[in-house]
Design a protein around this motif. Structure first.
Motif, mmCIF file in Angstrom:
data_model
loop_
_atom_site.group_PDB
_atom_site.id
_atom_site.type_symbol
_atom_site.label_atom_id
_atom_site.label_comp_id
_atom_site.label_asym_id
_atom_site.label_seq_id
_atom_site.Cartn_x
_atom_site.Cartn_y
_atom_site.Cartn_z
ATOM 1 N N MET A 110 1.244 -0.975 -0.311
ATOM 2 C CA MET A 110 -0.162 0.028 0.007
ATOM 3 C C MET A 110 0.937 1.413 0.286
ATOM 4 S SD MET A 110 -2.919 -0.784 0.172
ATOM 5 C CE MET A 110 -4.532 -1.919 -0.065
ATOM 6 N N THR A 111 0.804 2.661 -0.605
ATOM 7 C CA THR A 111 0.751 3.500 -0.991
ATOM 8 C C THR A 111 0.635 4.545 0.346
ATOM 9 O OG1 THR A 111 -0.429 4.523 -1.845
ATOM 10 C CG2 THR A 111 1.788 3.339 -3.408
ATOM 11 N N PRO A 112 1.137 5.536 0.337
ATOM 12 C CA PRO A 112 0.476 6.601 2.109
ATOM 13 C C PRO A 112 -1.478 7.114 0.942
ATOM 14 C CG PRO A 112 2.388 6.831 1.715
ATOM 15 C CD PRO A 112 2.133 6.185 0.003
ATOM 16 N N HIS A 113 -1.446 6.762 -0.488
ATOM 17 C CA HIS A 113 -2.166 7.956 -0.512
ATOM 18 C C HIS A 113 -3.197 6.565 -1.161
ATOM 19 C CE1 HIS A 113 0.361 10.710 -1.845
ATOM 20 N NE2 HIS A 113 1.471 10.375 -2.386
ATOM 21 N N GLU A 114 -3.171 5.414 -0.666
ATOM 22 C CA GLU A 114 -3.753 4.476 -1.085
ATOM 23 C C GLU A 114 -4.615 4.251 0.328
ATOM 24 O OE1 GLU A 114 -3.105 0.516 -2.693
ATOM 25 O OE2 GLU A 114 -1.066 1.297 -2.963
ATOM 26 N N VAL A 115 -6.740 4.653 -0.057
ATOM 27 C CA VAL A 115 -7.637 4.307 1.285
ATOM 28 C C VAL A 115 -8.309 2.483 1.295
ATOM 29 C CG1 VAL A 115 -9.836 4.644 1.662
ATOM 30 C CG2 VAL A 115 -8.330 6.366 0.427
ATOM 31 N N LEU A 116 -8.217 2.183 2.893
ATOM 32 C CA LEU A 116 -8.368 1.128 2.590
ATOM 33 C C LEU A 116 -9.857 0.926 3.510
ATOM 34 C CD1 LEU A 116 -4.980 -0.542 4.593
ATOM 35 C CD2 LEU A 116 -5.321 -1.000 1.740
ATOM 36 N N ILE A 117 -10.110 -0.450 3.223
ATOM 37 C CA ILE A 117 -11.368 -1.104 3.942
ATOM 38 C C ILE A 117 -11.532 -2.012 4.285
ATOM 39 C CG2 ILE A 117 -12.765 0.881 2.401
ATOM 40 C CD1 ILE A 117 -13.385 -1.382 0.483
ATOM 41 N N PRO A 118 -12.137 -1.978 5.883
ATOM 42 C CA PRO A 118 -12.382 -3.510 6.039
ATOM 43 C C PRO A 118 -12.645 -4.554 4.689
ATOM 44 C CG PRO A 118 -14.175 -1.890 7.395
ATOM 45 C CD PRO A 118 -13.557 -0.851 6.229
ATOM 46 N N PHE A 119 -11.801 -5.988 5.292
ATOM 47 C CA PHE A 119 -12.013 -6.918 4.233
ATOM 48 C C PHE A 119 -13.410 -6.646 3.950
ATOM 49 C CE2 PHE A 119 -11.526 -11.389 3.093
ATOM 50 C CZ PHE A 119 -11.237 -11.221 2.545
ATOM 51 N N ARG A 120 -14.514 -7.001 4.857
ATOM 52 C CA ARG A 120 -15.770 -7.571 4.906
ATOM 53 C C ARG A 120 -16.143 -6.449 3.576
ATOM 54 N NH1 ARG A 120 -19.245 -10.737 7.250
ATOM 55 N NH2 ARG A 120 -17.386 -11.021 9.236
ATOM 56 N N ASP A 121 -15.989 -5.582 3.689
ATOM 57 C CA ASP A 121 -16.647 -4.160 2.853
ATOM 58 C C ASP A 121 -16.205 -5.144 1.522
ATOM 59 O OD1 ASP A 121 -18.001 -3.163 5.090
ATOM 60 O OD2 ASP A 121 -16.671 -1.336 5.123
ATOM 61 N N GLY A 122 -14.756 -5.115 1.408
ATOM 62 C CA GLY A 122 -14.061 -5.005 0.212
ATOM 63 C C GLY A 122 -15.146 -5.957 -0.978
ATOM 64 N N VAL A 123 -15.104 -7.426 0.673
ATOM 65 C CA VAL A 123 -15.834 -8.684 -0.509
ATOM 66 C C VAL A 123 -16.950 -8.182 -0.826
ATOM 67 C CG1 VAL A 123 -16.687 -10.711 0.409
ATOM 68 C CG2 VAL A 123 -14.595 -10.021 1.080
ATOM 69 N N ARG A 124 -18.051 -6.980 -0.398
ATOM 70 C CA ARG A 124 -19.255 -6.312 -0.884
ATOM 71 C C ARG A 124 -18.942 -5.765 -2.499
ATOM 72 N NH1 ARG A 124 -22.302 -10.359 0.774
ATOM 73 N NH2 ARG A 124 -24.243 -8.628 0.297
ATOM 74 N N VAL A 142 -16.071 -16.934 -2.447
ATOM 75 C CA VAL A 142 -16.468 -18.335 -1.846
ATOM 76 C C VAL A 142 -15.196 -18.256 -0.224
ATOM 77 C CG1 VAL A 142 -16.564 -20.704 -1.025
ATOM 78 C CG2 VAL A 142 -18.322 -19.509 -3.339
ATOM 79 N N LEU A 143 -14.688 -18.232 -0.910
ATOM 80 C CA LEU A 143 -12.993 -18.621 -0.382
ATOM 81 C C LEU A 143 -12.342 -17.442 0.883
ATOM 82 C CD1 LEU A 143 -10.786 -20.422 -2.637
ATOM 83 C CD2 LEU A 143 -11.859 -21.699 -0.409
ATOM 84 N N GLN A 144 -12.626 -16.030 0.343
ATOM 85 C CA GLN A 144 -13.628 -14.080 1.149
ATOM 86 C C GLN A 144 -14.389 -14.550 2.009
ATOM 87 O OE1 GLN A 144 -14.099 -11.859 -2.010
ATOM 88 N NE2 GLN A 144 -11.915 -12.042 -2.225
ATOM 89 N N LEU A 145 -14.859 -15.536 1.957
ATOM 90 C CA LEU A 145 -16.415 -15.590 2.876
ATOM 91 C C LEU A 145 -15.825 -16.608 3.923
ATOM 92 C CD1 LEU A 145 -19.391 -15.536 0.504
ATOM 93 C CD2 LEU A 145 -18.965 -13.813 1.959
ATOM 94 N N LEU A 146 -15.234 -17.696 3.535
ATOM 95 C CA LEU A 146 -14.878 -18.671 4.345
ATOM 96 C C LEU A 146 -13.498 -17.630 5.597
ATOM 97 C CD1 LEU A 146 -14.484 -21.426 5.310
ATOM 98 C CD2 LEU A 146 -13.004 -22.234 4.095
ATOM 99 N N ALA A 147 -12.770 -16.708 4.818
ATOM 100 C CA ALA A 147 -11.852 -16.618 5.520
ATOM 101 C C ALA A 147 -12.436 -15.738 6.723
ATOM 102 C CB ALA A 147 -10.890 -15.608 4.796
ATOM 103 N N LEU A 148 -14.014 -14.770 6.249
ATOM 104 C CA LEU A 148 -14.251 -14.132 7.096
ATOM 105 C C LEU A 148 -14.944 -14.800 8.695
ATOM 106 C CD1 LEU A 148 -16.484 -11.769 4.492
ATOM 107 C CD2 LEU A 148 -14.031 -11.208 6.669
#
Length: 343
Positions: A1-15, A305-311
């Motif tokens: 990640m660079t200082p300019h990248e905006v991170l969101i929670p993984f759960r939100d990213g999946v959706r 599906v594997l993302q959902l499993l990780a969550l």
């Protein structure tokens, strides 16, 4: 990640993936239309690390199916100063800062970068760029990896078949259906509740699903911090199955994977079959049914599906899937930011 990248929670990213996939389909369609006269390569090297390397598996296989010599590399198998064994290098890095990928991109006669972040070192070093649009992503990548798989899939399909199919227009809705399916949620919850007690999960996929297996193992390690192995079914059958009884198993595929699941379930271990085929699910095996898609698109729903499993595993184990553990000291060409996946 660079200082300019905006991170969101993984759960939100999946959706957020269906909307990102839709945007990527449009952007890649336009990109292909603008390059209709681009010479077609005789051979292709696809370079990437981490999640980017995982999503290269299906493109390589489909290029070979279409008669194009194709290889994928993390860069470790390219000795310093050696030539790239292809006339086109497709260098894939969502951040555009992975040093191994950057090095591979500078060696061949022609190069194309597939990147999410603008003004990256990789984009500056290549002959052409397919820009994913600066998509907002999670630290453990979700949105950008899905977009990368779509862009690569469309590029390869266009190269092999001469056109892009309607599959990509339908993919966002198919992905929505997978993410919202109640039966899938129940199957994942049941598997996770049993798998958490073993503390180790192997993810195994048929040849066309090798990338999903690799990415699944990476997700389980990076998110819920569960030891995990990713392998193709044929490789797994050659000795790796002998740890049965101490490992939970996710099998991505069809008939061969169902047969393997029946064997593993006899040892009273959690087994989950993720399939898009009309196969009978063996006794003692959980199942997730996916829509039938060509391999280049199917990796997106398989990984979802594997993302959902990780969550789900993170929830059962009480693990923060967005928290890193070790500082990455040399995985990016700049070191002002630490943490995040190798992408």
């Amino acid at each position: 990640m660079t200082p300019h990248e905006v991170l969101i929670p993984f759960r939100d990213g999946v959706r957020a993936q269906p909307d990102a996939v839709r945007a990527t389909v449009g952007r890649t369609t336009d990109w292909l239309a603008e390059r209709a006269s681009t010479p077609r390569p005789a051979g292709v090297l696809l370079a990437g690390i981490g999640a980017s390397h995982a999503v290269l598996a299906a493109p390589v296989r489909e290029l070979r199916r279409g008669g194009v010599p194709a290889f994928r590399s993390t860069g470790d198998d390219l000795p310093p100063g050696s030539p790239v064994p292809a006339d086109l290098t497709v260098a894939v890095s969502q951040s555009g800062r992975s040093p191994e990928t950057l090095d591979a991109a500078t060696r061949g006669p022609r190069s194309l970068a597939v990147v999410n972040q603008p003004a990256s070192p990789l984009a500056s070093a290549t002959d052409d760029v397919l820009f994913l649009g600066g998509l907002v992503d999670s630290g453990m990548s979700s949105v950008a990896v899905a977009a990368t798989a779509v862009a690569l899939g469309m590029l390869v399909e266009h190269r092999v078949d001469g056109a892009v199919s309607e599959t990509w227009q339908r993919l966002p809705d198919a992905l929505h259906a997978v993410l919202d399916d109640a039966a899938t949620a129940r199957a994942l919850a049941g598997f996770a509740s049993r798998a958490a007690g073993l503390g180790c999960v192997d993810v195994v996929g048929r040849a066309a699903s090798a990338g999903a297996a690799e990415q699944g193992a990476l997700l389980l390690r990076e998110g819920p911090k569960v030891p995990s192995l990713g392998a193709t079914t044929r490789t797994y059958l050659h000795g790796m199955t002998d740890a049965v009884g101490r490992v939970a198993h996710v099998l991505v595929g069809g008939g061969r994977e169902a047969a393997l699941g029946a064997q593993l379930a006899e040892h009273d271990v959690p087994v989950l079959l993720v399939t898009d085929e009309d196969v009978a699910v063996p006794a003692g095996v959980g199942a997730v049914r996916l829509p039938t898609l060509p391999p280049l698109a199917a990796v997106v729903t398989e990984v979802a599906v594997l993302q959902l499993l990780a969550l789900e595993l993170g929830s059962v184990l009480g693990t923060d899937v967005d928290a890193g553990v070790l500082t990455r000291v040399d995985t990016k060409v700049t070191t002002d930011v630490v943490g995040g996946a190798d992408r």
